[in-house]
Design a protein around this motif. Structure first.
Motif, PDB file in Angstrom:
ATOM      1  N   GLN A 149       0.850  -1.189   0.000  1.00  0.00           N
ATOM      2  CA  GLN A 149       0.000   0.000   0.000  1.00  0.00           C
ATOM      3  C   GLN A 149       0.888   1.242   0.000  1.00  0.00           C
ATOM      4  OE1 GLN A 149      -2.634  -0.252   3.372  1.00  0.00           O
ATOM      5  NE2 GLN A 149      -3.875  -1.863   2.455  1.00  0.00           N
ATOM      6  N   VAL A 150       0.576   2.178  -0.874  1.00  0.00           N
ATOM      7  CA  VAL A 150       1.373   3.396  -1.009  1.00  0.00           C
ATOM      8  C   VAL A 150       0.458   4.607  -0.918  1.00  0.00           C
ATOM      9  CG1 VAL A 150       2.832   4.748  -2.568  1.00  0.00           C
ATOM     10  CG2 VAL A 150       3.166   2.283  -2.389  1.00  0.00           C
ATOM     11  N   THR A 151       0.897   5.604  -0.156  1.00  0.00           N
ATOM     12  CA  THR A 151       0.186   6.881  -0.072  1.00  0.00           C
ATOM     13  C   THR A 151       1.156   7.991  -0.455  1.00  0.00           C
ATOM     14  OG1 THR A 151      -1.157   6.033   1.762  1.00  0.00           O
ATOM     15  CG2 THR A 151      -1.185   8.413   1.383  1.00  0.00           C
ATOM     16  N   LEU A 152       0.902   8.636  -1.583  1.00  0.00           N
ATOM     17  CA  LEU A 152       1.712   9.761  -2.015  1.00  0.00           C
ATOM     18  C   LEU A 152       1.229  11.038  -1.331  1.00  0.00           C
ATOM     19  CD1 LEU A 152       1.853   8.884  -5.816  1.00  0.00           C
ATOM     20  CD2 LEU A 152       3.757   8.761  -4.202  1.00  0.00           C
ATOM     21  N   PRO A 153       2.069  12.072  -1.262  1.00  0.00           N
ATOM     22  CA  PRO A 153       1.636  13.328  -0.622  1.00  0.00           C
ATOM     23  C   PRO A 153       0.347  13.861  -1.235  1.00  0.00           C
ATOM     24  CG  PRO A 153       3.999  13.359  -1.034  1.00  0.00           C
ATOM     25  CD  PRO A 153       3.467  12.130  -1.723  1.00  0.00           C
TER      26      PRO A 153
ATOM     27  N   VAL B  27      -1.102  -1.139  -4.556  1.00  0.00           N
ATOM     28  CA  VAL B  27      -0.427  -1.106  -5.853  1.00  0.00           C
ATOM     29  C   VAL B  27       0.139  -2.448  -6.282  1.00  0.00           C
ATOM     30  CG1 VAL B  27       0.140   1.336  -5.619  1.00  0.00           C
ATOM     31  CG2 VAL B  27       1.767  -0.386  -4.807  1.00  0.00           C
ATOM     32  N   ALA B  28       0.277  -3.403  -5.369  1.00  0.00           N
ATOM     33  CA  ALA B  28       0.855  -4.689  -5.750  1.00  0.00           C
ATOM     34  C   ALA B  28       0.479  -5.759  -4.739  1.00  0.00           C
ATOM     35  CB  ALA B  28       2.381  -4.595  -5.843  1.00  0.00           C
ATOM     36  N   LEU B  29       0.416  -6.991  -5.212  1.00  0.00           N
ATOM     37  CA  LEU B  29       0.246  -8.160  -4.355  1.00  0.00           C
ATOM     38  C   LEU B  29       1.538  -8.967  -4.394  1.00  0.00           C
ATOM     39  CD1 LEU B  29      -3.353  -9.406  -5.256  1.00  0.00           C
ATOM     40  CD2 LEU B  29      -2.646  -7.955  -3.348  1.00  0.00           C
ATOM     41  N   LEU B  30       1.962  -9.449  -3.232  1.00  0.00           N
ATOM     42  CA  LEU B  30       3.178 -10.246  -3.128  1.00  0.00           C
ATOM     43  C   LEU B  30       2.818 -11.657  -2.707  1.00  0.00           C
ATOM     44  CD1 LEU B  30       5.489  -7.702  -1.269  1.00  0.00           C
ATOM     45  CD2 LEU B  30       5.138  -7.973  -3.722  1.00  0.00           C
TER      46      LEU B  30
ATOM     47  N   ALA C 139       6.815   8.987  -0.181  1.00  0.00           N
ATOM     48  CA  ALA C 139       5.569   8.214  -0.067  1.00  0.00           C
ATOM     49  C   ALA C 139       5.597   7.375   1.203  1.00  0.00           C
ATOM     50  CB  ALA C 139       5.408   7.301  -1.278  1.00  0.00           C
ATOM     51  N   GLN C 140       4.430   7.199   1.791  1.00  0.00           N
ATOM     52  CA  GLN C 140       4.280   6.263   2.900  1.00  0.00           C
ATOM     53  C   GLN C 140       3.950   4.895   2.306  1.00  0.00           C
ATOM     54  OE1 GLN C 140       1.292   7.739   5.560  1.00  0.00           O
ATOM     55  NE2 GLN C 140       2.535   9.449   6.287  1.00  0.00           N
ATOM     56  N   ALA C 141       4.753   3.899   2.653  1.00  0.00           N
ATOM     57  CA  ALA C 141       4.557   2.574   2.074  1.00  0.00           C
ATOM     58  C   ALA C 141       4.554   1.517   3.165  1.00  0.00           C
ATOM     59  CB  ALA C 141       5.653   2.270   1.052  1.00  0.00           C
ATOM     60  N   THR C 142       3.585   0.620   3.099  1.00  0.00           N
ATOM     61  CA  THR C 142       3.486  -0.469   4.072  1.00  0.00           C
ATOM     62  C   THR C 142       3.106  -1.756   3.362  1.00  0.00           C
ATOM     63  OG1 THR C 142       1.157   0.057   4.514  1.00  0.00           O
ATOM     64  CG2 THR C 142       2.809   1.034   5.992  1.00  0.00           C
TER      65      THR C 142
END
Length: 258
Positions: free
Chosen positions: A70-74, A81-84, A99-102
Motif C-alpha cells: 500500500q502506497v500513499t503519495l503526498p 499497488v501490488a500483491l506479493l 511516499a508512505q509505504a506499508t
C-alpha cells in the motif's frame, strides 16, 4: 533461523493453503543461507509492516501468505499497488520517495526481513541466491506489467477475472469437491481499490460469475473456482499468468485452451 520444521504460521495455515507451486521450491533452495541472516516475522491477517527503517535499506522476502503493498503519495489517498506471493522479494527502496509505504498481510503467514547489504553480500558469493533474487524480481515485475495493462485496457469483468486467475494460480489448491480453492486476500474495498473499481461494481461482477457457475464462496474469505477454463477465457492475461506460475494443478492442455 530457517529449518525444515514447520513454523507456527505454517501449522496455522495447514499443508496446502497459500502455497506457491512455482516459487516455493526456488526459495527452499536458498532458505538455509538466507534464513540465518533474516529476522523471521510471523504475520496475522491485517498486520502492517513498514518499509522504511532507520537501519538502512531492507529487503522483504515472502515465505508464506499473501501481502499487499500500500502506497500513499503526498496529498493523495492510499492505494493498493501490488500483491506479493510466496517467493516474492521487495526492497524498501522500491517505494517512491516522499511516499508512505506499508506491507499488509492478508492472513497468517511468514515474512523474512533482511538488511539489503547483507543480501548483496550473500548473493555475491552464492550464484544460487543471485539467480533466485534475479528470477524473483523479474517475475514480480512481469506481474506488475500485467497489472498495469489490466488497469489501463481491461473492462471491469476482465479485471476481476484476471485477479481471480492469478490468486488461483499462486495460492490455490485442488478442492476435494472439484475446482480450485483459494483465500481471498482482503476485504471488498481493498480488492476494488487494487482493481480500480467501485466496491459495488466488484460485488455485481462477483455475483455474475457465481450465477454463471464459474466461482463460489465456501466461506467468507475463501473462494472456489468451479470452472477454471471458463474463468481463464475471460482474462486476456490468462495465458501469460499460467505460463509464469508453473502451478502443478493446471493441466498442460489448458495452455492451448485460453
Amino acid at each position: 533461523m530457517a529449518s525444515g520444521a514447520k513454523t507456527p504460521a505454517e501449522a496455522q495455515l495447514g499443508t496446502g493453503a497459500l502455497c506457491s507451486a512455482s516459487k516455493g521450491p526456488a526459495l527452499a533452495a536458498v532458505a538455509a543461507a538466507l534464513g540465518s541472516h533474516a529476522s523471521i516475522l510471523h504475520t496475522r491477517r491485517g498486520q502492517t509492516l513498514a518499509l522504511a527503517s532507520d537501519r538502512g535499506e531492507t529487503a522483504f522476502i515472502v515465505r508464506i501468505g499473501v501481502l499487499a503493498l500500500q502506497v500513499t503519495l503526498p496529498d493523495s489517498a492510499r492505494q493498493v499497488v501490488a500483491l506479493l506471493f510466496p517467493g516474492d522479494v521487495l526492497r524498501s527502496s522500491f517505494a517512491p520517495p516522499q511516499a508512505q509505504a506499508t506491507l499488509v498481510a492478508a492472513a497468517a503467514g511468514e515474512v523474512w526481513r533482511i538488511r539489503f547489504t547483507a543480501l548483496e553480500t550473500l548473493a555475491a558469493v552464492n550464484p544460487t541466491i543471485m539467480r533466485y533474487l534475479d528470477d524473483a524480481v523479474a517475475g514480480r515485475m512481469a506481474r506488475q506489467v500485467i497489472h498495469a495493462a489490466t488497469l489501463g485496457q481491461f473492462d471491469c469483468e476482465q479485471r476481476v477475472a484476471t485477479l481471480l486467475v492469478e490468486l488461483a494460480l499462486h495460492t490455490g489448491m485442488s478442492s476435494p469437491g472439484g475446482g480450485v480453492v483459494f483465500d481471498l486476500p482482503f476485504n471488498r474495498k481493498d480488492i476494488a481499490d487494487y482493481l480500480g473499481l467501485n466496491p459495488d461494481t466488484l460485488s455485481r461482477i462477483m455475483s455474475r460469475l457465481k450465477v454463471a457457475g464459474l466461482i463460489s464462496q465456501s466461506e467468507r474469505n475463501r473462494a472456489v473456482v468451479r470452472d477454471f477454463r471458463a474463468l481463464a477465457a475471460r482474462s486476456p492475461a490468462a495465458r501469460s499468468l499460467i505460463e509464469m506460475s508453473g502451478a502443478r494443478w493446471v493441466e498442460a492442455s489448458l495452455h492451448t485452451a485460453v
